[in-house]
Design an enzyme around this catalytic site. Sequence first.
Site, PDB file in Angstrom:
ATOM      1  CG  MET A   1      -2.147  -0.976   0.856  1.00  0.00           C
ATOM      2  SD  MET A   1      -3.207  -1.303   2.247  1.00  0.00           S
ATOM      3  CE  MET A   1      -2.472  -2.817   2.852  1.00  0.00           C
ATOM      4  CG  ASP A 352       1.278  -4.643   2.108  1.00  0.00           C
ATOM      5  OD1 ASP A 352       1.633  -4.823   0.933  1.00  0.00           O
ATOM      6  OD2 ASP A 352       0.353  -3.888   2.425  1.00  0.00           O
ATOM      7  CB  ILE A 353       4.037  -9.834  -0.358  1.00  0.00           C
ATOM      8  CG1 ILE A 353       4.249 -10.453   1.034  1.00  0.00           C
ATOM      9  CG2 ILE A 353       5.189 -10.189  -1.295  1.00  0.00           C
ATOM     10  CD1 ILE A 353       5.427  -9.920   1.786  1.00  0.00           C
ATOM     11  CD  GLU A 354       1.492  -3.228  -1.786  1.00  0.00           C
ATOM     12  OE1 GLU A 354       1.304  -2.536  -2.800  1.00  0.00           O
ATOM     13  OE2 GLU A 354       1.266  -2.833  -0.623  1.00  0.00           O
ATOM     14  N   GLY A 355       4.321  -5.643  -5.604  1.00  0.00           N
ATOM     15  CA  GLY A 355       5.279  -5.349  -6.657  1.00  0.00           C
ATOM     16  C   GLY A 355       6.200  -6.506  -6.948  1.00  0.00           C
TER      17      GLY A 355
END
Length: 532
Positions: A1, A352-355
């Site tokens: 986020m 929070d695992i993103e990209g």
Amino acid sequence: MRRPLALLALIAGTLLFVASPPAAATAPGAASATASPTAAFTKTSAWDAGYQGAYTVTNGGGATLTGWTVEFDLPAGTAVGSYWDALLTRDGSHYTFRNREYNGTLPPGGTATFGWVSSGTGEPANCRLDGAPCTGGTGGGDTTAPGVPPGVTVGSPTASSLTVRWNAATDDSGAVAGYDVSRDGGAPVSVTGTSYTATGLQASTGYSFRVRARDAAGNTSAYSAAVSGTTAPSGGGPQPGGGVRTAPYVDMGAWPTPSMPTMSAASGIKSYTMAFITASGCKAMWFNAYDPRDGWAKDQIDAVRAGGGDVKVSFGGASGIELAQACGSVDSLFTEYDAVVTAYGLKYADFDIEGSATADPASVARRSQALARLQQAHPGLRISLTLPVLPEGLTADGLNVVRSARDAGVDLDVVNVMAMDYYRGVDYGDAAVQAARSTFAQLRSLYPGRSDAQVWAMVGVTPMLGQNDDGHVYDQADARQLVAFAQDEHLGELAFWESTRDRNACTGALYMCTNIPQSPYEFSKIFAPYTG
């Protein structure tokens, strides 16, 4: 986020360079008992349509090895996808991996490991190391199998999992490379530690397990005698879900620093998710500014707990570097996670695992193994994964993150989906509900031994309040729709991004305002009554 612009300005210009770890080495003269270099294959994780594989090159000779080449064949229907820590050339089904500049020089006893993600389940055959058999020399070398792992036990039952533990086996080379665990006589699962958690089991059901050891030359011991355990009855023991059911995110990097106790008193929200811890090198830091080991903002956590709530600490986010990508080993990554959990006495941890972090198989595997160790070190710790989602469900990369955690033995509390920023002309309230339904269907296939109620209790949903980054709007009616749906299906968690935007109730920059008509804490008051 998203990180607020004010914080981005604070950390702009700071570049973090993460060097690939050098090959482990022992001092000259400490060569293993093997007579020549070897290369040993292991499966570090596996799923229905593929696996993550690795070769460990060990210099068992008496002279320094300057460069190495490992080549092998894969059967039809299996191919190498992404890979790391080696250079690859391919000729049909024949694969040749050569060392990188940082892991080619191995003193006697030194090791280097490279790996890849496979599409298909076929294992390597005809392995050659520098033109010789991977087992060493011209067929000689280490042919002595390790000892059988002692002290095998089965325990820690839940309704859907059992944990197998054993003591380290011995080998003439000094240490084993890994272990294979077979359940009920089935195909073994390869692990590197001395424990394994089998998940997706049936409640009130007995299972038997056997364990064998593998050395770096590929020799395997006999299996241990079978040991048995029985899962807990349905509804007994630790279960997915429970605990904190409403925990909106607070961007602790906002300025001035938000006060969770103050927001709680004004909004009715009891619990929060503190965001985000990222990496400064391989060290956990609050947005590259404060060391969590010093207990930064712990007074806020204590006050929230005193008010009857609790706090999750979230690692990752859309900005900065996620720890699993910065730390080059499971040990170093576990050390950082453990330091944060210990400093704050956490019962809940969010990732929070993103990209790029969702699509990096090496860091995904490291994180999964470190989280399994974290739960072993902190029994009862509830772990949530927060992942990108579409109305159709988790992305393929996100689904692999969940599968990797499951296969490593992580007992996931919640899979929390970021129901936001679809960049589509859809109703964002309907899309959030559809994303939850789709994620439920995916989790049900990954956890076939769990009931529908248990799987729903694993689903969390986090929309972005008001105007999303793509210009679409999630409004108060959408929030009421999600809460009603969650009450019908008893979802594991509801959250939203983000509490200070809800408090400010303003029009302006998206990092601080929702840009829709609302009163302060209006969304919080809609979400606060949800208790599961």
